[in-house]
Scaffold this motif. Structure first.
Motif, mmCIF file in Angstrom:
data_model
loop_
_atom_site.group_PDB
_atom_site.id
_atom_site.type_symbol
_atom_site.label_atom_id
_atom_site.label_comp_id
_atom_site.label_asym_id
_atom_site.label_seq_id
_atom_site.Cartn_x
_atom_site.Cartn_y
_atom_site.Cartn_z
ATOM 1 N N THR A 13 0.849 -1.181 0.000
ATOM 2 C CA THR A 13 0.000 0.000 0.000
ATOM 3 C C THR A 13 0.892 1.242 0.000
ATOM 4 N N SER A 14 0.300 2.360 -0.365
ATOM 5 C CA SER A 14 1.006 3.633 -0.350
ATOM 6 C C SER A 14 0.007 4.735 -0.012
ATOM 7 N N SER A 15 0.464 5.674 0.817
ATOM 8 C CA SER A 15 -0.386 6.816 1.163
ATOM 9 C C SER A 15 0.058 8.088 0.455
ATOM 10 N N THR A 16 0.974 7.968 -0.514
ATOM 11 C CA THR A 16 1.441 9.121 -1.275
ATOM 12 C C THR A 16 0.284 9.724 -2.065
ATOM 13 N N THR A 17 0.256 11.041 -2.130
ATOM 14 C CA THR A 17 -0.763 11.730 -2.931
ATOM 15 C C THR A 17 -0.081 12.559 -4.018
ATOM 16 N N GLY A 18 -0.835 12.838 -5.065
ATOM 17 C CA GLY A 18 -0.334 13.698 -6.135
ATOM 18 C C GLY A 18 0.350 12.948 -7.254
ATOM 19 N N THR A 19 1.132 13.677 -8.056
ATOM 20 C CA THR A 19 1.761 13.113 -9.255
ATOM 21 C C THR A 19 3.286 13.195 -9.210
ATOM 22 N N ASP A 45 10.314 -2.500 -12.540
ATOM 23 C CA ASP A 45 9.072 -2.169 -13.228
ATOM 24 C C ASP A 45 7.969 -2.259 -12.180
ATOM 25 N N TYR A 46 7.118 -1.257 -12.124
ATOM 26 C CA TYR A 46 6.053 -1.233 -11.126
ATOM 27 C C TYR A 46 4.712 -0.977 -11.807
ATOM 28 N N ALA A 47 3.665 -1.255 -11.067
ATOM 29 C CA ALA A 47 2.313 -0.885 -11.474
ATOM 30 C C ALA A 47 1.596 -0.356 -10.242
ATOM 31 N N ILE A 48 0.658 0.543 -10.477
ATOM 32 C CA ILE A 48 -0.144 1.122 -9.402
ATOM 33 C C ILE A 48 -1.609 0.962 -9.777
ATOM 34 N N GLU A 49 -2.409 0.564 -8.802
ATOM 35 C CA GLU A 49 -3.861 0.554 -8.945
ATOM 36 C C GLU A 49 -4.431 1.464 -7.873
ATOM 37 N N ASP A 50 -5.233 2.417 -8.298
ATOM 38 C CA ASP A 50 -5.823 3.397 -7.386
ATOM 39 C C ASP A 50 -7.271 3.607 -7.820
ATOM 40 N N GLY A 51 -8.166 2.796 -7.267
ATOM 41 C CA GLY A 51 -9.556 2.821 -7.731
ATOM 42 C C GLY A 51 -9.596 2.367 -9.178
ATOM 43 N N ASN A 52 -10.184 3.175 -10.045
ATOM 44 C CA ASN A 52 -10.226 2.856 -11.471
ATOM 45 C C ASN A 52 -8.995 3.361 -12.218
ATOM 46 N N SER A 76 -0.637 4.689 -18.665
ATOM 47 C CA SER A 76 -1.554 4.935 -17.553
ATOM 48 C C SER A 76 -2.957 5.197 -18.084
ATOM 49 N N SER A 77 -3.888 5.209 -17.148
ATOM 50 C CA SER A 77 -5.269 5.563 -17.490
ATOM 51 C C SER A 77 -5.420 7.072 -17.622
ATOM 52 N N ASN A 78 -4.332 7.797 -17.420
ATOM 53 C CA ASN A 78 -4.323 9.257 -17.522
ATOM 54 C C ASN A 78 -3.538 9.689 -18.758
ATOM 55 N N GLY A 79 -3.820 9.075 -19.887
ATOM 56 C CA GLY A 79 -3.147 9.439 -21.130
ATOM 57 C C GLY A 79 -1.650 9.192 -21.091
ATOM 58 N N ASP A 80 -1.243 8.153 -20.401
ATOM 59 C CA ASP A 80 0.163 7.759 -20.264
ATOM 60 C C ASP A 80 0.995 8.754 -19.460
ATOM 61 N N ALA A 81 0.328 9.568 -18.659
ATOM 62 C CA ALA A 81 1.007 10.462 -17.714
ATOM 63 C C ALA A 81 0.776 9.918 -16.306
ATOM 64 N N GLY A 87 -3.776 8.471 -2.262
ATOM 65 C CA GLY A 87 -3.298 8.131 -0.923
ATOM 66 C C GLY A 87 -3.830 6.795 -0.453
ATOM 67 N N ASN A 88 -4.546 6.099 -1.335
ATOM 68 C CA ASN A 88 -5.143 4.804 -0.990
ATOM 69 C C ASN A 88 -4.902 3.808 -2.119
ATOM 70 N N GLN A 89 -3.671 3.749 -2.637
ATOM 71 C CA GLN A 89 -3.358 2.905 -3.783
ATOM 72 C C GLN A 89 -2.496 1.718 -3.373
ATOM 73 N N GLN A 90 -2.413 0.767 -4.305
ATOM 74 C CA GLN A 90 -1.524 -0.381 -4.153
ATOM 75 C C GLN A 90 -0.472 -0.325 -5.251
ATOM 76 N N VAL A 91 0.756 -0.665 -4.857
ATOM 77 C CA VAL A 91 1.903 -0.622 -5.756
ATOM 78 C C VAL A 91 2.502 -2.020 -5.794
ATOM 79 N N PHE A 92 2.788 -2.521 -6.992
ATOM 80 C CA PHE A 92 3.361 -3.863 -7.070
ATOM 81 C C PHE A 92 4.382 -3.954 -8.187
#
Length: 142
Positions: A13-19, A45-52, A76-81, A87-92
């Protein structure tokens, strides 16, 4: 660029916020493993899931500070940015497509007869890029 390192079943888990370019890790998800100390200073290499929202990229693991630094986003789901972390995501850890392309390109020299020697040499080339040749030499019996 060096080949990234991988360890299976790592998800935190990670509580980091922002970009920003740093992601602080806060502990393993139940049933998974924390990022191991053996990956300290390694490119992963990592991936993050944060809701959708989701993101895939490459970063350097800093075990002392329990964080990923120098975050480079590939998709990414944000246009590759970078996604805006809640603050409630999972990193793997994952094996990104860039890494897979690098691995597969090593097999370009493998003959159509799939000679085992060609396959071992290709695997050795990949390992040599990761571990200053020691693993490749062991694999190749040198």
């Amino acid at each position: 660029m060096s080949n990234p390192f991988y360890e299976p079943r790592v998800r935190e888990t990670s509580s980091t916020t922002g970009t920003g370019s740093t992601i602080v890790l806060t502990g393993p998800v139940t049933g998974r493993k924390a990022f191991p100390s053996g990956l300290d200073t390694k490119t992963v290499d990592y991936a993050i899931e944060d809701g959708n929202a989701w993101e895939e990229g490459r970063a350097t693991y800093d075990h002392g500070n329990r964080q990923l630094t120098s975050r480079t986003v590939y998709r990414s789901s944000n246009g590759d940015a970078a996604i805006d972390l809640s603050g409630n995501q999972q990193v793997f850890l994952t094996i990104g497509s860039e890494t897979m392309d690098s691995i597969l390109s090593l097999f370009d020299d493998v003959d159509s007869d799939n000679d085992l020697t060609d396959v071992v040499l290709a695997a050795g080339k990949y390992l040599q890029g990761r571990d200053s040749g020691a693993a490749a030499e062991n694999l190749l019996g040198m």
